[in-house]
Design a protein around this motif. Structure first.
Motif, PDB file in Angstrom:
ATOM      1  N   SER A 187       0.889  -1.342   0.022  1.00 50.60           N
ATOM      2  CA  SER A 187      -0.007   0.036  -0.069  1.00 50.60           C
ATOM      3  C   SER A 187       0.869   1.293   0.107  1.00 50.60           C
ATOM      4  CB  SER A 187      -0.973  -0.102   1.328  1.00 50.60           C
ATOM      5  OG  SER A 187      -1.794  -0.977   1.136  1.00 50.60           O
ATOM      6  N   ALA A 188       1.715   1.323   0.781  1.00 47.76           N
ATOM      7  CA  ALA A 188       2.731   2.478   0.660  1.00 47.76           C
ATOM      8  C   ALA A 188       3.381   2.616  -0.394  1.00 47.76           C
ATOM      9  CB  ALA A 188       3.699   2.145   2.219  1.00 47.76           C
ATOM     10  N   HIS A 189       3.865   1.445  -0.990  1.00 48.40           N
ATOM     11  CA  HIS A 189       4.753   1.378  -2.296  1.00 48.40           C
ATOM     12  C   HIS A 189       3.737   2.183  -3.184  1.00 48.40           C
ATOM     13  CE1 HIS A 189       6.486   0.246  -5.981  1.00 48.40           C
ATOM     14  NE2 HIS A 189       5.565  -0.571  -6.220  1.00 48.40           N
ATOM     15  N   TYR A 190       2.749   1.675  -3.609  1.00 51.14           N
ATOM     16  CA  TYR A 190       1.657   2.162  -4.610  1.00 51.14           C
ATOM     17  C   TYR A 190       1.109   3.407  -4.683  1.00 51.14           C
ATOM     18  CZ  TYR A 190       1.906  -2.446  -6.979  1.00 51.14           C
ATOM     19  OH  TYR A 190       2.312  -3.876  -7.576  1.00 51.14           O
ATOM     20  N   LEU A 191       1.032   3.940  -3.115  1.00 50.93           N
ATOM     21  CA  LEU A 191       0.247   5.010  -2.544  1.00 50.93           C
ATOM     22  C   LEU A 191       1.288   6.235  -2.838  1.00 50.93           C
ATOM     23  CD1 LEU A 191      -2.045   3.845   0.232  1.00 50.93           C
ATOM     24  CD2 LEU A 191      -2.820   4.766  -2.055  1.00 50.93           C
ATOM     25  N   ALA A 192       2.678   5.952  -2.753  1.00 43.68           N
ATOM     26  CA  ALA A 192       3.719   7.045  -2.576  1.00 43.68           C
ATOM     27  C   ALA A 192       3.694   8.018  -3.540  1.00 43.68           C
ATOM     28  CB  ALA A 192       4.926   6.395  -2.426  1.00 43.68           C
ATOM     29  N   GLU A 193       3.380   7.318  -5.088  1.00 48.09           N
ATOM     30  CA  GLU A 193       3.307   8.335  -6.113  1.00 48.09           C
ATOM     31  C   GLU A 193       2.073   9.015  -6.028  1.00 48.09           C
ATOM     32  OE1 GLU A 193       3.687   6.459  -9.774  1.00 48.09           O
ATOM     33  OE2 GLU A 193       5.593   5.383  -9.303  1.00 48.09           O
TER      34      GLU A 193
END
Length: 209
Positions: A96-102
């Motif tokens: 979630s953190a990876h995909y939401l970072a952008e």
């Protein structure tokens, strides 16, 4: 396989999470190249999860809970369930953190996201062990460590993923929401699939720990 950074030594991280959390986050955030996400999961997350579950399950067998036997889940069934459910929670938070970072004007990085989530959750896994001690001290200390873990997770996401000011709280809230939702969905399914994970009488508790 690349050399695993010495600063990610498990005892050192646990000690740093409790005694010098911000200094530890700065040190890990300064790594030029984070280890692969699966390395962090296998070498940091999984050992802590297994140790946390084993110790807490042993304590539940030694310390009286005050509940009837039919209200307690099976030792092995609930132990397997706990490891799987918490592993899914870690993976859900990290991705979630990876995909939401952008979305929050950052740069997605699964390796650094897994590292940030793993470090942020260290106090919560200690809290799982503390919760096995008698009420109210066990539950109280466990709850405090979970709240402390959320605070550390915010700083880990901020320091290791390196988001700009103004986007950090948004990413933290969105990551926790998505991670909790993923854990609940898969946790309920696992609880019904694994024999012994659910007690005969729940007595008002979900047992989704």
């Amino acid at each position: 396989m690349s050399r695993y950074p010495s600063c990610l030594n498990l005892p050192r991280l646990l000690l740093g999470a409790l005694l010098n959390p911000l200094g530890m986050v700065r040190e890990v955030g300064a790594l030029g190249l984070a280890p692969a996400w699966w390395q962090t999961f296998l070498r940091l997350v999984l050992p802590v999860l297994l140790l946390s579950v084993v110790i807490s399950q042993v304590l539940y067998q030694i310390i009286p809970t005050g509940l009837p036997p039919e209200a307690m889940p099976g030792v092995w069934g609930f132990g397997v369930y706990s490891v799987l459910a918490m592993s899914i929670g870690v993976l859900g938070l990290a991705w979630s953190a990876h995909y939401l970072a952008e979305l929050f004007q950052g740069r997605g990085d699964p390796d650094r996201a897994m590292l940030a989530v793993s470090i942020g959750l260290l106090p919560a896994w200690v809290g799982k062990v503390a919760a096995a001690f008698p009420w109210p001290w066990g539950n109280g200390i466990g709850l405090l460590l979970i709240l402390y873990s959320l605070w550390l997770l915010y700083w880990s996401l901020r320091g290791i993923l390196g988001l700009r000011r103004g986007n950090r709280i948004g990413l933290f809230v969105a990551t926790v929401f998505c991670g909790v939702l993923i854990t609940l969905i898969f946790g309920w399914a696992l609880m019904d699939l694994i024999p012994g994970a659910t007690p005969e009488h729940r007595i008002g508790t979900t047992w989704l720990i």
